[in-house]
Motif scaffolding. Structure first.
Motif, PDB file in Angstrom:
ATOM      1  N   PHE A  40     -13.555-108.475 -46.013  1.00  0.00           N
ATOM      2  CA  PHE A  40     -14.719-108.932 -46.773  1.00  0.00           C
ATOM      3  C   PHE A  40     -15.584-109.848 -45.929  1.00  0.00           C
ATOM      4  CE2 PHE A  40     -12.695-107.071 -50.232  1.00  0.00           C
ATOM      5  CZ  PHE A  40     -11.401-107.567 -50.376  1.00  0.00           C
ATOM      6  N   PRO A  41     -16.902-109.692 -46.042  1.00  0.00           N
ATOM      7  CA  PRO A  41     -17.769-110.683 -45.409  1.00  0.00           C
ATOM      8  C   PRO A  41     -17.588-112.010 -46.120  1.00  0.00           C
ATOM      9  CG  PRO A  41     -19.041-109.236 -46.845  1.00  0.00           C
ATOM     10  CD  PRO A  41     -17.642-108.681 -46.822  1.00  0.00           C
ATOM     11  N   LEU A  43     -18.312-115.193 -48.372  1.00  0.00           N
ATOM     12  CA  LEU A  43     -19.086-115.281 -49.597  1.00  0.00           C
ATOM     13  C   LEU A  43     -20.358-116.054 -49.328  1.00  0.00           C
ATOM     14  CD1 LEU A  43     -19.086-114.562 -52.597  1.00  0.00           C
ATOM     15  CD2 LEU A  43     -18.040-116.779 -53.055  1.00  0.00           C
ATOM     16  N   ARG A  44     -21.459-115.496 -49.768  1.00  0.00           N
ATOM     17  CA  ARG A  44     -22.752-116.178 -49.650  1.00  0.00           C
ATOM     18  C   ARG A  44     -22.659-117.535 -50.333  1.00  0.00           C
ATOM     19  NH1 ARG A  44     -27.539-115.805 -52.435  1.00  0.00           N
ATOM     20  NH2 ARG A  44     -26.786-114.262 -53.918  1.00  0.00           N
ATOM     21  N   THR A 392      -6.208-116.980 -57.295  1.00  0.00           N
ATOM     22  CA  THR A 392      -6.963-116.733 -58.524  1.00  0.00           C
ATOM     23  C   THR A 392      -7.937-117.859 -58.794  1.00  0.00           C
ATOM     24  OG1 THR A 392      -5.098-115.518 -59.433  1.00  0.00           O
ATOM     25  CG2 THR A 392      -6.748-116.314 -60.998  1.00  0.00           C
ATOM     26  N   ASN A 395     -10.541-118.155 -55.554  1.00  0.00           N
ATOM     27  CA  ASN A 395     -11.478-117.050 -55.364  1.00  0.00           C
ATOM     28  C   ASN A 395     -12.422-116.868 -56.534  1.00  0.00           C
ATOM     29  OD1 ASN A 395     -10.683-116.379 -52.780  1.00  0.00           O
ATOM     30  ND2 ASN A 395      -9.084-114.985 -53.469  1.00  0.00           N
ATOM     31  N   SER A 396     -12.026-117.347 -57.713  1.00  0.00           N
ATOM     32  CA  SER A 396     -12.944-117.220 -58.850  1.00  0.00           C
ATOM     33  C   SER A 396     -13.765-118.487 -59.033  1.00  0.00           C
ATOM     34  CB  SER A 396     -12.165-116.908 -60.128  1.00  0.00           C
ATOM     35  OG  SER A 396     -11.346-118.008 -60.469  1.00  0.00           O
ATOM     36  N   VAL A 398     -16.326-119.535 -57.650  1.00  0.00           N
ATOM     37  CA  VAL A 398     -17.766-119.291 -57.653  1.00  0.00           C
ATOM     38  C   VAL A 398     -18.311-119.103 -59.067  1.00  0.00           C
ATOM     39  CG1 VAL A 398     -17.486-116.804 -57.308  1.00  0.00           C
ATOM     40  CG2 VAL A 398     -19.609-117.900 -56.632  1.00  0.00           C
ATOM     41  N   PHE A 399     -17.447-118.645 -60.002  1.00  0.00           N
ATOM     42  CA  PHE A 399     -17.947-118.395 -61.359  1.00  0.00           C
ATOM     43  C   PHE A 399     -18.282-119.676 -62.107  1.00  0.00           C
ATOM     44  CE2 PHE A 399     -18.006-113.919 -61.691  1.00  0.00           C
ATOM     45  CZ  PHE A 399     -17.045-113.455 -60.812  1.00  0.00           C
TER      46      PHE A 399
ATOM     47  N   PRO B  47     -23.855-115.463 -56.141  1.00  0.00           N
ATOM     48  CA  PRO B  47     -23.089-114.430 -55.417  1.00  0.00           C
ATOM     49  C   PRO B  47     -21.943-113.865 -56.233  1.00  0.00           C
ATOM     50  CG  PRO B  47     -22.471-116.597 -54.623  1.00  0.00           C
ATOM     51  CD  PRO B  47     -23.548-116.824 -55.636  1.00  0.00           C
ATOM     52  N   VAL B  48     -22.272-113.264 -57.355  1.00  0.00           N
ATOM     53  CA  VAL B  48     -21.258-112.669 -58.233  1.00  0.00           C
ATOM     54  C   VAL B  48     -21.767-111.316 -58.722  1.00  0.00           C
ATOM     55  CG1 VAL B  48     -20.262-114.852 -59.023  1.00  0.00           C
ATOM     56  CG2 VAL B  48     -22.205-113.867 -60.241  1.00  0.00           C
ATOM     57  N   VAL B  49     -20.845-110.449 -59.087  1.00  0.00           N
ATOM     58  CA  VAL B  49     -21.213-109.121 -59.613  1.00  0.00           C
ATOM     59  C   VAL B  49     -20.351-108.800 -60.825  1.00  0.00           C
ATOM     60  CG1 VAL B  49     -21.749-106.764 -58.938  1.00  0.00           C
ATOM     61  CG2 VAL B  49     -21.185-108.437 -57.196  1.00  0.00           C
ATOM     62  N   GLY B 152     -10.317-113.094 -57.243  1.00  0.00           N
ATOM     63  CA  GLY B 152     -11.295-113.934 -57.924  1.00  0.00           C
ATOM     64  C   GLY B 152     -11.901-113.267 -59.149  1.00  0.00           C
ATOM     65  N   SER B 170     -15.682-109.226 -63.564  1.00  0.00           N
ATOM     66  CA  SER B 170     -16.639-109.658 -62.553  1.00  0.00           C
ATOM     67  C   SER B 170     -15.880-110.112 -61.320  1.00  0.00           C
ATOM     68  CB  SER B 170     -17.500-110.812 -63.076  1.00  0.00           C
ATOM     69  OG  SER B 170     -18.114-110.461 -64.296  1.00  0.00           O
ATOM     70  N   LEU B 171     -16.539-110.022 -60.174  1.00  0.00           N
ATOM     71  CA  LEU B 171     -15.934-110.449 -58.909  1.00  0.00           C
ATOM     72  C   LEU B 171     -16.942-111.249 -58.104  1.00  0.00           C
ATOM     73  CD1 LEU B 171     -14.206-107.150 -57.643  1.00  0.00           C
ATOM     74  CD2 LEU B 171     -13.025-109.253 -58.336  1.00  0.00           C
ATOM     75  N   PRO B 172     -16.465-112.109 -57.201  1.00  0.00           N
ATOM     76  CA  PRO B 172     -17.403-112.681 -56.215  1.00  0.00           C
ATOM     77  C   PRO B 172     -18.019-111.511 -55.452  1.00  0.00           C
ATOM     78  CG  PRO B 172     -15.199-113.644 -55.999  1.00  0.00           C
ATOM     79  CD  PRO B 172     -15.078-112.525 -56.967  1.00  0.00           C
ATOM     80  N   ASN B 174     -18.854-110.732 -52.518  1.00  0.00           N
ATOM     81  CA  ASN B 174     -18.380-110.208 -51.233  1.00  0.00           C
ATOM     82  C   ASN B 174     -17.155-109.311 -51.397  1.00  0.00           C
ATOM     83  OD1 ASN B 174     -16.679-112.322 -51.916  1.00  0.00           O
ATOM     84  ND2 ASN B 174     -16.331-112.943 -49.804  1.00  0.00           N
ATOM     85  N   ARG B 175     -16.616-109.244 -52.615  1.00  0.00           N
ATOM     86  CA  ARG B 175     -15.419-108.416 -52.841  1.00  0.00           C
ATOM     87  C   ARG B 175     -15.764-107.156 -53.644  1.00  0.00           C
ATOM     88  NH1 ARG B 175     -10.306-111.878 -51.660  1.00  0.00           N
ATOM     89  NH2 ARG B 175     -11.387-113.638 -50.712  1.00  0.00           N
TER      90      ARG B 175
END
Lengths: 702, 492
Positions: A40-41, A43-44, A392, A395-396, A398-399, B47-49, B152, B170-172, B174-175
């Motif tokens: 994976f690149p 995360l922005r 978990t 990585n989450s 960002v939400f 940056p989420v989808v 994530g 939903s995921l970040p 980049n994943r």
């Protein structure tokens, strides 16, 4: 027409496919990669928006967040208050107040008018109170911002609490009380909180019918006044606006809101003791048992909170957790099973494992839960479990920032509860540092199997084993306490009629203008007291300085007795010297002050009093301290008698011999009966009104 | 077409046309050769989808005697694939086949009925349990969901409705590839591991939602009474059916309904359409398509008289009233939405004003224009929870007087305008969330044939007149078209 065209396109496409015997495949036939090999690149980076914050001249703290994606504007006012401040016999007061703030309308508009105005433009203005905050929120399309801000300000600063809406919400809440045992999971939840926080604690309290009967409009007004003031309020707004413009809008709008109050008190302390054992409520009409298992937890300031979160996640925080895997996946006993280390910002939460299982697997399921709690306290979690839990969470992460609204909410919340601005980043850092040893350490220290409160609601006849397998069993009585039937209902209709009757009384004795001008009154009277078969003659001088100062000189056969009270305390001085005012005497004096002739007639001007019509010629007047009299009048409104309780017995005073005093009709004879027996005859020699009595004079000891 | 544009420009509030034009710029649509429909919508702020996969089949498609098949299948998403969820797939595959064989042998004996050898049945049951235990030993429990969570994943869930089955999380951003890999593999070949344990879980879900909840029980009764024949009559599956579901039948359901051309996927958020297309081709294009599944054949016969059903329960009274109505594709579909808003939108809805506020016979009353699903002729549902000391009868009468009023008097302009404004504004609010958008896009694409219906449907609402409301009320809200189900109440 367009829709048909749409369908035609779909069928056209579908028609093509069957014409080919095999679907066209892409030439690429590489095997599916292993998910572990995916790269994976990075995360922005999340753009955390700028949130300009201001403190207005009157003390309101204002947060603004521009968001131009959609033509919407929304926000809220947050007030330091909460239902945790409900007085013990008025549980539900804050909830009613919070609701009627909006539905009861404002000084300038009724609630129904606001409903139409707001819904016509597809906007919203709402109000409510949670355990530890009050909120008024609004939302609208950009073009309606000014209009909705006006209504928002109105609701927040000038609620009218109209009686009919108080009646309406009480009706709804009575319905909810009646229905509260229909839902087994709801029973388990609330009974758990009551046991864990303690049945007398505001943290586990529930509204009963009696509470609803005790809550009157004056209580709402008082609660509102105590907590809703600028220095106690923050306002947060986000949406499609310009910050400088919005700031001046809010400043101007709220410029005239200048009330001040002392700061809100701290929340009540949680003083609960552990309540181990099994508490069961039998419900024969369900096929599942709903259970809540746990004990008190902590708050977010606890330095071990990050480790506790990780521990709780592994134990029962989701699909990968031990409880889920054991009780749902492995045993198939539950659809619903989870655990939570609930830490609030401002008061200790609960550690709670909850879920439901069919009746015949109840005990086994609870035992499995106890086993998992024991396991996590005795041996380290595996590397995989730790990694899953941390990945978990991290990585989450960002939400937490996936919408500007979330960021705004977080900034306001941290400020409101006094948490550092970077609290969430501290948390993130702490989680990434958690080790297996940490998890074991906090599990050992914070999970207390001996203190587990187990609440089970279900069909006990179908349980797999006897409940006392799990510990000492206490039955929960689900009976809803019946309301004391109020003698006279308090609602919009009886209040309106009471007001009309009292107005008639006021007119009959000279009119409200004259009555309202009375500042003090002195009554000089001869009193014949019936005491044990003999008559005692006394001469009384009763001086009242309104609203609640009272001095009485009573010349008795054995000497002069002087009584003084300011409505709260007082003294009695007789021939023997000063006597302290015993509580019963204080109560009597306060009752006398309450039911004073003028005070009673002016009851509709006192926000602390409720006046309702009992019949076509009787009104019941009561105040917030439990004083109550029924005043009966003739068809012209002239007061005939007062009825009230004194020290448990019924007292009746009948008025006669009306004469004019400075334009006001006053009774010069009062006959007093107690418990049906003649008690005293009062012949008034003189009434003196507005002689300029002073508090120092009244309070001066002889 | 030009006529339509002109009409839109006349509208005082041109939000819809404006937003569709702007919105369209963010959307890229493509369909793979095998039929998978993709809708990609860009929102690059965070940056989420969000991902939403909708299979255009639901509980209405359950085979006879096997209600809850679609729901059971939904639960299988947690069980993983051949690559994820197994400690040893070749061995597990054999073990799973052995489970089905053992179950078949058991059924072969049990189905002999009076002639079944009970001792043999006992032995076969024990063999089945052993076979299941063997198969379970190869399972890496909940591995599939663990992978999502470790990457994530947020908001992971799935839902079965009568018309559709949806899978979303939903995921970040980049994943992105994780979703493509995981979801495509599952659509390619789901594995029915731990099936019979999960069957118990689904059985528990029924206990929780229906058997232990008076509201759930009443809803089940209402649906089953209103529909004599059509499979909308069953919402969550009968207990007996659930307890006898078979993994081999799930596979049949999969092959019939989980075809690429029957699946709609929306990806909303910080995503580049070109990259999404590339990944779609990479992961999804080799999944074979199949013939379109048949629609439900059974047509509910016209109701010839009022139906009433009583639920005896030790709980507070509740009442549901349902009127038969046509499907979501009927030209009058928007009129039913308007009627629902007239009756129960906010505090200006007639139910609130008359039942709760003025007559005080109810503490909560609501409507749903499309119940339980819209693909087939369905129901307009009304609901009320009577206030203390008030009866179901009072609530019924109060509701009927509102219904009669709407038949005999035209709704005023202010009300019509308010409802249309609300519905239009509601659309703007729906654009505020990745997952909400993804859900809406797949819904409109699959049910109406075009995701743009999300916007143009508002135009249809705008065209509804007060005359339409009156006409539809007269046509559908008659007493012989209604079903009344009520909980009479406890002696509490």
């Amino acid at each position: 027409m367009k829709r048909l065209a749409g369908i035609a396109v779909c069928s056209l496409f579908a028609v093509l496919l069957p014409a080919q015997t095999a679907p066209i495949r892409k030439p690429v036939e590489t095997p599916t990669p292993d998910y572990r090999d995916l790269k994976f690149p990075p995360l922005r980076e999340v753009k955390i928006p700028d949130i300009p914050t201001f403190t207005l001249a009157n003390g309101i703290k204002l947060y603004l967040l521009e968001n131009h994606e959609l033509p919407l504007v929304g926000g809220f006012a947050l007030v330091h208050t909460g239902s945790l401040f409900d007085p013990p016999s008025k549980v539900g007061l804050a909830e009613i107040m919070g609701s009627v703030m909006r539905t009861g309308g404002t000084k300038s508009k009724t609630g129904d008018q606001i409903d139409e105005e707001v819904e016509n433009i597809a906007a919203s203005v709402e109000s409510g109170v949670s355990p530890s905050n009050g909120k008024v929120s609004f939302g609208c399309l950009r073009e309606n911002t000014t209009e909705i801000l006006n209504i928002f300000k109105d609701v927040l600063t000038a609620p009218e609490f109209r009686q009919e809406k108080i009646d309406l919400v009480k009706n709804r809440m009575r319905g909810e009380i009646a229905r509260r045992n229909d839902d087994a999971s709801g029973i388990a939840g609330r009974e758990f909180l009551r046991r864990v926080y303690g049945p007398n604690s505001p943290y586990g309290q529930q509204t009963e019918y009696a509470d609803l009967d005790n809550i009157q409009r004056a209580d709402l007004v008082d609660f509102y006044k105590r907590f809703y003031f600028p220095a106690n309020t923050v306002i947060a707004i986000q949406g499609d606006f310009d910050s400088a413009d919005m700031k001046s809008k809010i400043e101007n709008l709220f410029a005239d809101w200048k009330v001040q109050q002392p700061p809100a008190p701290p929340l009540p302390k949680v003083t609960a003791k552990p309540a181990p054992g099994v508490f069961v409520a039998d419900k024969s009409d369900v096929t599942q048992t709903f259970f809540n298992v746990g004990h008190l937890a902590g708050d977010l300031r606890d330095k071990n909170y990050p480790a506790l979160e990780v521990m709780s996640d592994i134990l029962g925080g989701g699909f990968s957790s031990r409880l889920f895997k054991k009780v749902r996946t492995q045993l198939g006993y539950a659809y619903n099973i989870s655990s939570d280390w609930e830490a609030n910002f401002d008061y200790p939460g609960v550690f709670l494992v909850s879920g439901s299982t069919k009746s015949s697997t109840t005990i086994e399921t609870i035992q499995a839960i106890e086993q998992e709690i024991e396991n996590i306290r005795t041996s380290e979690v595996t590397d995989d479990e730790l990694k899953t839990a941390k990945d978990t969470a991290l990585n989450s992460f960002v939400f937490n920032f996936d919408s500007p609204g979330k960021t705004l909410g977080r900034v306001v919340t941290y400020d409101y509860y006094g948490y550092p601005k970077d609290f969430i980043f501290q948390y993130q850092k702490a989680v990434s540092a958690v080790t297996k040893e940490d998890v074991l350490r906090v599990a050992k220290e914070y999970l207390r199997p001996k203190d587990l409160t187990i609440v089970a609601v279900g069909n006990t006849k179908e349980f797999d084993k006897p409940l006392n397998t799990l510990g000492t069993v206490t039955a929960i009585d689900l009976t809803i306490p019946e309301p004391k039937k109020p003698e006279i209902p308090v609602n919009a209709e009886t209040i309106a009629n009471g007001k009309a009757l009292l107005a008639r009384s006021q007119r009959s004795v000279g009119g409200i203008d004259k009555l309202a001008m009375i500042r003090d009154a002195t009554e000089i009277a001869d009193v014949d007291l019936q005491a044990g078969g003999t008559t005692i003659k006394a001469r009384q001088t009763n001086m009242s300085l309104f609203p609640n100062q009272f001095r009485q000189l009573q010349q008795m056969p054995f000497g002069l007795v002087t009584v003084y009270s300011d409505g709260t305390a007082g003294w009695i001085i007789g021939p023997q010297g000063q006597m302290p005012m015993a509580p019963q005497v204080i109560d009597q004096v306060r009752m006398e002050i309450f039911r004073n002739f003028f005070s009673i007639l002016l009851s509709d001007r006192d926000p602390n009093r409720t006046v309702v019509a009992a019949t076509a010629t009787k009104v019941e007047i009561s105040d917030r301290d439990g004083h109550s009299v029924i005043m009966e009048m003739d068809l012209d409104g002239r007061p005939i008698k007062q009825q009230y309780l004194m020290s448990g017995s019924k007292v009746e005073e009948t008025y006669s011999d009306w004469r004019d005093v400075n334009g006001i009709k006053m009774p010069f004879h009062i006959a007093i009966q107690q418990a049906g027996q003649k008690f005293a005859d009062v012949t008034v020699r003189e009434w003196k009104l507005n002689t300029g009595l002073k508090p120092e004079e009244l309070g001066k000891r002889p | 077409m030009p006529h339509r544009l002109l009409f839109l420009l006349i509208l005082p509030l041109c939000l819809t046309a404006q937003n569709l034009k702007d919105f369209e710029k963010k959307v890229t649509e493509f369909t793979l050769t095998n039929g998978f429909h993709f809708i990609v919508c860009e929102r690059h702020d965070a940056p989420v989808v969000s991902f939403h996969a909708l299979v255009n089949a639901g509980s209405v498609d359950d085979p006879g005697g096997m209600s809850s098949t679609a729901h059971m299948f939904e639960h299988m998403i947690g069980k993983g694939t051949t690559a994820i969820g197994s400690k040893n797939w070749p061995e597990e595959k054999k073990a799973l086949a052995a489970v089905e064989e053992a179950y078949d042998r058991l059924d072969a004996e049990r189905f002999k009925g009076l002639h079944a050898d009970l001792e043999k049945v006992k032995q076969l049951q024990a063999s089945l349990r052993e076979a299941i235990a063997t198969a379970d030993s190869f399972v890496d429990p909940n591995a599939y969901i663990r992978v999502i969570e470790e990457n994530g994943g947020a908001g992971f869930n799935a839902a079965t409705s009568p018309d559709t089955t949806t899978y979303f999380y939903s995921l970040p951003s980049n994943r992105l590839e994780v979703w493509f890999l995981l979801q495509s593999e599952w659509f390619r070949q789901p594995v029915f591991r731990e099936f019979y344990k999960e069957r118990d879980v689904v059985r528990e879900e029924r206990r929780m939602r229906v058997e232990s909840d008076p509201n759930g029980k009443l809803q089940e009764l209402a649906m089953a009474t209103a529909f004599m024949a059509h499979p909308y009559r069953n919402l969550i599956g009968w207990a007996s059916d659930i307890e006898n579901l078979r993994a081999k039948n799930e596979d049949l359901f999969f092959r019939k309904y989980y075809r690429p051309s029957n699946i709609y996927i929306a990806i909303v958020g910080d995503v580049e359409p070109a990259q999404a297309k590339h990944l779609a081709e990479k992961y999804y294009s080799s999944i074979p398509d199949g013939p379109p599944p048949p629609p439900v054949i059974t047509v509910e016969p016209e109701q010839s008289g009022e139906k009433r059903a009583v639920l005896d329960a030790d709980a507070q009274p509740l009442v549901m009233i349902a009127y038969h109505r046509p499907s979501q594709l009927d030209k009058d579909d928007p009129v039913f939405d308007v009627i629902s808003a007239i009756l129960s939108s906010g505090r200006t809805g007639l139910f609130y004003k008359e039942l709760v506020r003025d007559k005080k016979v109810s503490i909560e009353a609501d409507t749903n224009a499309t119940e339980p699903g819209g693909k087939y002729p369905n129901l307009f549902l009304m609901f009320s929870a009577p206030a203390p000391n008030h009866t179901v009868e009072e609530n019924e009468q109060a509701i009927y007087s509102i219904v009669e009023n709407l038949k005999n008097h035209k709704v005023d302009d202010e009300t019509m305008r308010r409802i249309k404004t609300k519905i239009r504004a509601g659309l703007i609010h729906q654009l505020n969330s990745n997952s909400g958008l993804a859900s809406q896009l797949t819904f409109y694409a699959s049910q109406y044939g075009n995701w743009r219906t999300m916007f143009t449907g508002i135009d249809d609402i705008d065209k509804v007149t007060a005359d339409d409301v009156q006409r539809v009320m007269k046509l559908y809200f008659g007493s012989s078209n209604r079903t009344v189900a009520y909980l009479k109440g406890a002696t509490k």
